[in-house]
Enzyme design. Structure first.
Site, PDB file in Angstrom:
ATOM      1  N   CYS B  83      52.936 -17.885  70.938  1.00 47.99           N
ATOM      2  CA  CYS B  83      54.276 -17.322  70.720  1.00 47.99           C
ATOM      3  C   CYS B  83      55.264 -18.415  70.274  1.00 47.99           C
ATOM      4  O   CYS B  83      55.419 -19.423  70.962  1.00 47.99           O
ATOM      5  CB  CYS B  83      54.788 -16.659  71.994  1.00 47.99           C
ATOM      6  SG  CYS B  83      56.456 -16.017  71.801  1.00 47.99           S
ATOM      7  N   CYS B  85      58.433 -18.208  70.203  1.00 44.13           N
ATOM      8  CA  CYS B  85      59.750 -18.025  70.831  1.00 44.13           C
ATOM      9  C   CYS B  85      59.780 -18.538  72.264  1.00 44.13           C
ATOM     10  O   CYS B  85      60.616 -18.118  73.066  1.00 44.13           O
ATOM     11  CB  CYS B  85      60.151 -16.550  70.784  1.00 44.13           C
ATOM     12  SG  CYS B  85      60.146 -15.895  69.124  1.00 44.13           S
ATOM     13  N   CYS B 102      49.582 -14.420  70.963  1.00 43.23           N
ATOM     14  CA  CYS B 102      49.983 -13.091  70.512  1.00 43.23           C
ATOM     15  C   CYS B 102      48.765 -12.190  70.272  1.00 43.23           C
ATOM     16  O   CYS B 102      47.826 -12.624  69.609  1.00 43.23           O
ATOM     17  CB  CYS B 102      50.789 -13.227  69.223  1.00 43.23           C
ATOM     18  SG  CYS B 102      51.571 -11.700  68.706  1.00 43.23           S
ATOM     19  N   CYS B 104      50.790 -11.344  73.586  1.00 43.67           N
ATOM     20  CA  CYS B 104      50.817 -12.007  74.896  1.00 43.67           C
ATOM     21  C   CYS B 104      50.593 -10.997  76.023  1.00 43.67           C
ATOM     22  O   CYS B 104      50.598  -9.782  75.797  1.00 43.67           O
ATOM     23  CB  CYS B 104      52.153 -12.720  75.073  1.00 43.67           C
ATOM     24  SG  CYS B 104      53.552 -11.577  75.138  1.00 43.67           S
ATOM     25  N   CYS B 113      58.080  -7.722  74.070  1.00 48.09           N
ATOM     26  CA  CYS B 113      57.971  -8.819  73.102  1.00 48.09           C
ATOM     27  C   CYS B 113      59.360  -9.399  72.914  1.00 48.09           C
ATOM     28  O   CYS B 113      60.178  -8.837  72.201  1.00 48.09           O
ATOM     29  CB  CYS B 113      57.420  -8.299  71.774  1.00 48.09           C
ATOM     30  SG  CYS B 113      57.507  -9.511  70.437  1.00 48.09           S
TER      31      CYS B 113
END
Lengths: 117, 144
Positions: B83, B85, B102, B104, B113
């Site tokens: 991920c 982010c 991902c 996740c 998400c």
């Protein structure tokens, strides 16, 4: 101050420390946007934060890329991006995690007012 | 891990729908581009997983495009679509562990998400599409 009304990008640990100390001395509220280059929501919220910064010259807005300033991100325990930290007198007073415009605006207003009072 | 995962539910319910914003989103520093091959793999994966999970891309496909490129970048550098982010002390260890690869665990278990790649229809940011072309990705990330 030339930087008022802007989001100041901190690209080195030294510039971070400098801005952090400056904020501490001025007793102003500091809002730090922890971001990452390939984080979609971070890109989404960035222009919104820039707009808020224009309207709030009494608040210091900083931006830190977590991959660029790894030690700073770890020091402040950043896990998800974007994370907004609210600092006063060098201490964490609040935190907003995620691209949540309204929560961000409310939290800034709350602490900016407290600082002015 | 699970505790943290539940604390960042993507909410943003009160957000006004963002108008096509990606043209203004150029305030990002220059960086290495992920390989075209990985971008295509992650693009296809994203389309398939959106259909499979009944989720939709963000109304601002600039968000979708950036996340797909971030996944591709991690696939190139780590061998897994970690991920983009989240921040990790040790990316390689995290990719090996798999929790944030991902899709996740929070996405698989609760359709959460926080990267806003897969949005449930009730999310204010959810668009109506489950498709994104390579051209759209290119266009949205052109100025990065």
């Amino acid at each position: 101050m030339a930087e008022e009304g802007q989001v100041i990008g901190c690209h080195t640990v030294d510039s971070w420390k400098e801005q952090f100390e400056k904020g501490k001395e001025s007793k102003k509220l500091i809002v730090v946007d922890f971001t990452a280059s390939w984080c979609g929501p971070c890109r989404f919220i960035a222009p919104i934060l820039a707009e808020i910064a224009k309207k709030m010259p009494g608040v210091i807005f900083l931006k830190v890329d977590v991959d660029e300033l790894k030690t700073v991100s770890e020091e402040w325990g950043i896990e998800a991006m974007p994370t907004f930290l609210f600092l006063k007198d060098g201490k964490l007073v609040d935190k907003v995690v995620g691209a949540k415009k309204e929560e961000l605006q409310l939290t800034i207003a709350k602490h900016a007012t407290a600082a002015a009072a | 891990m699970t505790l943290q995962a539940s604390s960042f539910a993507v909410g943003i319910p009160s957000f006004t729908p963002p108008l096509r914003r990606h043209r203004n989103l150029s305030v990002v520093r220059a960086q290495v581009e992920p390989s075209e091959k990985s971008v295509e793999i992650m693009r296809k994966f994203s389309e398939q997983y959106a259909r499979k999970s009944g989720t939709y891309f963000c109304v601002d496909k600039g968000v979708t495009a950036v996340v797909i490129k971030g996944l591709a970048d991690h696939k190139d550098s780590l061998g897994a679509p970690l991920c983009p982010c989240r921040h990790y002390d040790d990316k390689a260890a995290e990719a090996g562990q798999g929790f944030w690869n991902c899709p996740c665990v929070p996405m698989r278990e609760r359709k959460e998400c926080h990267c806003m790649l897969f949005l449930t229809p009730d999310n204010d940011f959810a668009g109506e599409e489950q498709k994104i072309s390579l051209d759209e990705i290119r266009e949205a990330t052109r100025n990065m």
